[in-house]
Design a protein around this motif. Structure first.
Motif, PDB file in Angstrom:
ATOM      1  N   UNK A 195       1.006  -1.194   0.053  1.00 13.28           N
ATOM      2  CA  UNK A 195       0.141  -0.063  -0.037  1.00 13.28           C
ATOM      3  C   UNK A 195       0.799   1.248   0.023  1.00 13.28           C
ATOM      4  N   UNK A 196       1.575   1.559  -1.189  1.00 11.08           N
ATOM      5  CA  UNK A 196       2.454   2.835  -1.284  1.00 11.08           C
ATOM      6  C   UNK A 196       1.397   4.046  -0.773  1.00 11.08           C
ATOM      7  N   UNK A 197       2.323   5.006   0.040  1.00 10.55           N
ATOM      8  CA  UNK A 197       1.743   6.237   0.591  1.00 10.55           C
ATOM      9  C   UNK A 197       2.185   7.353   0.325  1.00 10.55           C
ATOM     10  N   UNK A 198       2.259   8.393   1.149  1.00 10.05           N
ATOM     11  CA  UNK A 198       2.830   9.854   0.631  1.00 10.05           C
ATOM     12  C   UNK A 198       4.092   9.968   0.566  1.00 10.05           C
ATOM     13  N   UNK A 199       4.801   8.960   1.333  1.00  7.26           N
ATOM     14  CA  UNK A 199       6.426   9.052   1.180  1.00  7.26           C
ATOM     15  C   UNK A 199       6.916   8.559  -0.398  1.00  7.26           C
ATOM     16  N   UNK A 200       5.740   7.611  -0.949  1.00  4.26           N
ATOM     17  CA  UNK A 200       6.265   7.086  -2.290  1.00  4.26           C
ATOM     18  C   UNK A 200       5.432   7.748  -3.317  1.00  4.26           C
ATOM     19  N   UNK A 201       5.040   9.128  -2.977  1.00  3.27           N
ATOM     20  CA  UNK A 201       4.418   9.954  -3.646  1.00  3.27           C
ATOM     21  C   UNK A 201       2.860   9.701  -4.130  1.00  3.27           C
ATOM     22  N   UNK A 202       2.170   8.595  -3.398  1.00  2.00           N
ATOM     23  CA  UNK A 202       0.936   7.919  -3.525  1.00  2.00           C
ATOM     24  C   UNK A 202      -0.089   8.817  -2.504  1.00  2.00           C
ATOM     25  N   UNK A 203      -0.954   9.612  -2.973  1.00  3.00           N
ATOM     26  CA  UNK A 203      -1.687  10.523  -2.047  1.00  3.00           C
ATOM     27  C   UNK A 203      -3.332  10.052  -2.256  1.00  3.00           C
ATOM     28  N   UNK A 204      -4.123  10.194  -1.410  1.00  3.16           N
ATOM     29  CA  UNK A 204      -5.486  10.065  -1.286  1.00  3.16           C
ATOM     30  C   UNK A 204      -6.403  11.182  -0.534  1.00  3.16           C
ATOM     31  N   UNK A 205      -5.693  12.411  -0.355  1.00  5.43           N
ATOM     32  CA  UNK A 205      -6.344  13.334   0.269  1.00  5.43           C
ATOM     33  C   UNK A 205      -5.484  14.571   0.377  1.00  5.43           C
ATOM     34  N   UNK A 206      -5.830  15.653   0.543  1.00  5.98           N
ATOM     35  CA  UNK A 206      -5.215  17.162   0.699  1.00  5.98           C
ATOM     36  C   UNK A 206      -3.965  16.621   1.640  1.00  5.98           C
ATOM     37  N   UNK A 207      -4.346  16.165   2.957  1.00  3.54           N
ATOM     38  CA  UNK A 207      -3.302  16.105   3.832  1.00  3.54           C
ATOM     39  C   UNK A 207      -2.084  15.275   3.364  1.00  3.54           C
ATOM     40  N   UNK A 208      -2.442  14.438   2.523  1.00  2.39           N
ATOM     41  CA  UNK A 208      -1.455  13.340   2.074  1.00  2.39           C
ATOM     42  C   UNK A 208      -0.638  14.256   0.953  1.00  2.39           C
ATOM     43  N   UNK A 209      -1.261  15.088   0.144  1.00  2.31           N
ATOM     44  CA  UNK A 209      -0.631  15.935  -0.797  1.00  2.31           C
ATOM     45  C   UNK A 209       0.534  16.780   0.151  1.00  2.31           C
ATOM     46  N   UNK A 210      -0.040  17.450   1.071  1.00  2.00           N
ATOM     47  CA  UNK A 210       1.065  18.518   1.568  1.00  2.00           C
ATOM     48  C   UNK A 210       2.184  17.584   2.175  1.00  2.00           C
ATOM     49  N   UNK A 211       2.104  16.378   2.820  1.00  2.00           N
ATOM     50  CA  UNK A 211       2.951  15.673   3.081  1.00  2.00           C
ATOM     51  C   UNK A 211       4.160  15.170   2.049  1.00  2.00           C
ATOM     52  N   UNK A 212       3.655  14.669   1.025  1.00  2.00           N
ATOM     53  CA  UNK A 212       4.394  14.120  -0.011  1.00  2.00           C
ATOM     54  C   UNK A 212       5.148  15.297  -0.682  1.00  2.00           C
TER      55      UNK A 212
END
Length: 450
Positions: A195-212
């Motif tokens: 389940x790739x996440x924001x550290x991998x550039x995969x986002x599913x919310x504005x909050x994820x976007x800011x983190x990535x």
């Protein structure tokens, strides 16, 4: 030596014979380049006989007509001097490709290589692709996506003079949504996909976007690239569906601009293009299914368009080869290929700003200049096609004061092609001379030092 391009060297000492770029020119090195013609993209003119004087890594002087090289030879005290006479050639600024992927290249085994190759394998091969790109006349590129930030290491190695290649502005990993075009695990069996996440550039919310965005800043990128639509080469079903919300796009763009980054948006589908433009991105990449509303919005927002026609044509061609792509990829390639060139011509006629880009890696590296021919075939004038790879691309990079022109004080990036490319745009595929930052990498059509 080409019958159309004779280069005479009449110097006591040659230019630094450097293939690796390790011996950067000193401030005392002087090169005098006598051009039969010189392309001035800022003025939109092809100038006649012109001499360009390079000192160190910068353009020192530009003179109409020919000059006596002896006075410049005497000024090169303590440094190298060279005089190059292009008897029937056009000098142009070093070209800019606004969409490349220098750490990979098309291959029928590409989908299985990823399970056999390490990051180091991609990184080592990238040095070969970078050199091919430079020798094709492209002295600067935007690198819009890799797997493990290999392009950051490649950029740093080139900047340090360890390997030859173009000046790189890299986005590192592309940013997208789970299962979308940026998800590196599309097509994997479930126990490998994770389940790739924001550290991998995969986002599913504005909050994820800011983190990535902040993670990308930490990793040292130069700009960002998002994937708000489906794409051709991933193993999902759609090439054009919308895959990011407007809120997610706006969050990326707002955070990116806080860090001084521009944002490029891979977008084939009309709805994804609309969202990306409203969301504030700086450029739309590919734009295959762009509609009239998208074009109007892009003009209103000042959004750049990077067509990548050569990539669309290449995937269409390869899709006809059994087994080159997985079946779902081949089907998508056959959708995009017949449309992308006509879209570029229509966008030009609509007044959308165009910057040159090719999606290098989707086709073999070093063939970037084929894009010029396809642009002209689409109805884009040769002058505009050349400007798209010089002043326009420099403006997209926010580097107009450094790149895209042969002008006093700019980087000494100069290439030469036989004849006049305004008369025959295919001349751009026959680059015979390449200088980047005052160092010559190609001369008489051959690599210097080989």
């Amino acid at each position: 030596m080409s019958a159309r391009l004779a280069i005479a060297l009449v110097a006591a000492a040659a230019l630094p014979v450097v293939a690796t770029g390790a011996d950067a020119p000193s401030s005392h090195d002087i090169s005098v380049l006598h051009c039969a013609r010189l392309f001035d993209p800022s003025a939109g003119k092809m100038l006649g006989e012109t001499t360009v004087i390079v000192e160190g890594d910068r353009i020192k002087e530009i003179r109409a007509g020919a000059v006596d090289p002896e006075s410049y030879r005497q000024a090169a005290t303590g440094g190298h001097f060279s005089y190059v006479n292009f008897t029937d050639a056009t000098c142009l600024p070093g070209l800019i490709d606004s969409h490349t992927h220098l750490t990979s290249e098309t291959s029928p085994t590409g989908y299985t290589d990823q399970f056999r190759w390490n990051t180091a394998d991609y990184a080592i091969r990238s040095t070969v692709y970078a050199k091919r790109t430079l020798l094709a006349g492209f002295t600067t590129v935007r690198n819009l996506g890799d797997n493990q930030n290999e392009s950051i290491a490649l950029r740093n190695a080139i900047n340090a003079g360890i390997v030859p290649g173009p000046r790189i502005y890299t986005a590192g990993k592309a940013i997208g949504s789970t299962g979308g075009h940026a998800d590196p695990t599309d097509g994997y069996r479930m126990d490998l996909a994770g389940d790739p996440g924001s550290k991998d550039g995969i986002i599913n919310s504005p909050e994820d976007a800011i983190k990535t965005v902040r993670q990308h800043y930490k990793e040292g990128v130069d700009l960002l690239k998002i994937m708000p639509s489906g794409g051709v080469l991933d193993e999902s079903a759609s090439v054009d569906n919308a895959q990011m919300t407007i809120e997610e796009i706006k969050a990326v763009v707002t955070a990116a601009h806080d860090y001084g980054y521009t944002v490029a948006a891979h977008a084939h589908g009309a709805e994804a293009i609309r969202r990306a433009v409203i969301g504030g991105v700086d450029s739309i990449e590919h734009g295959t299914f762009m509609n009239d509303e998208d074009m109007k919005l892009m003009k209103e927002h000042g959004t750049w368009y990077v067509p990548t026609i050569v990539a669309g044509k290449y995937v269409q061609q390869m899709a006809e080869k059994p087994g080159y792509y997985p079946p779902q990829v081949a089907a998508k390639a056959k959708q995009v290929g017949p449309i992308i060139q006509a879209t570029a011509g229509k966008a030009y006629k609509a007044g959308v700003k165009i910057a040159f880009g090719t999606d290098a890696a989707v086709y073999p590296h070093g063939q970037n200049a084929r894009e010029f021919q396809y642009m002209v075939e689409a109805g884009i004038p040769p002058m505009v096609a050349l400007q798209s790879a010089t002043t326009h691309a420099a403006e997209l990079l926010h580097k107009s004061n450094e790149l895209g022109q042969i002008a006093v004080g700019r980087h000494a990036d100069v290439i030469a092609v036989p004849g006049n490319p305004l008369d025959d745009i295919t001349a751009m595929q026959r680059v015979s001379f390449v200088m980047k930052d005052g160092v010559v990498y190609k001369q008489n059509g051959a690599t210097v030092g080989e």
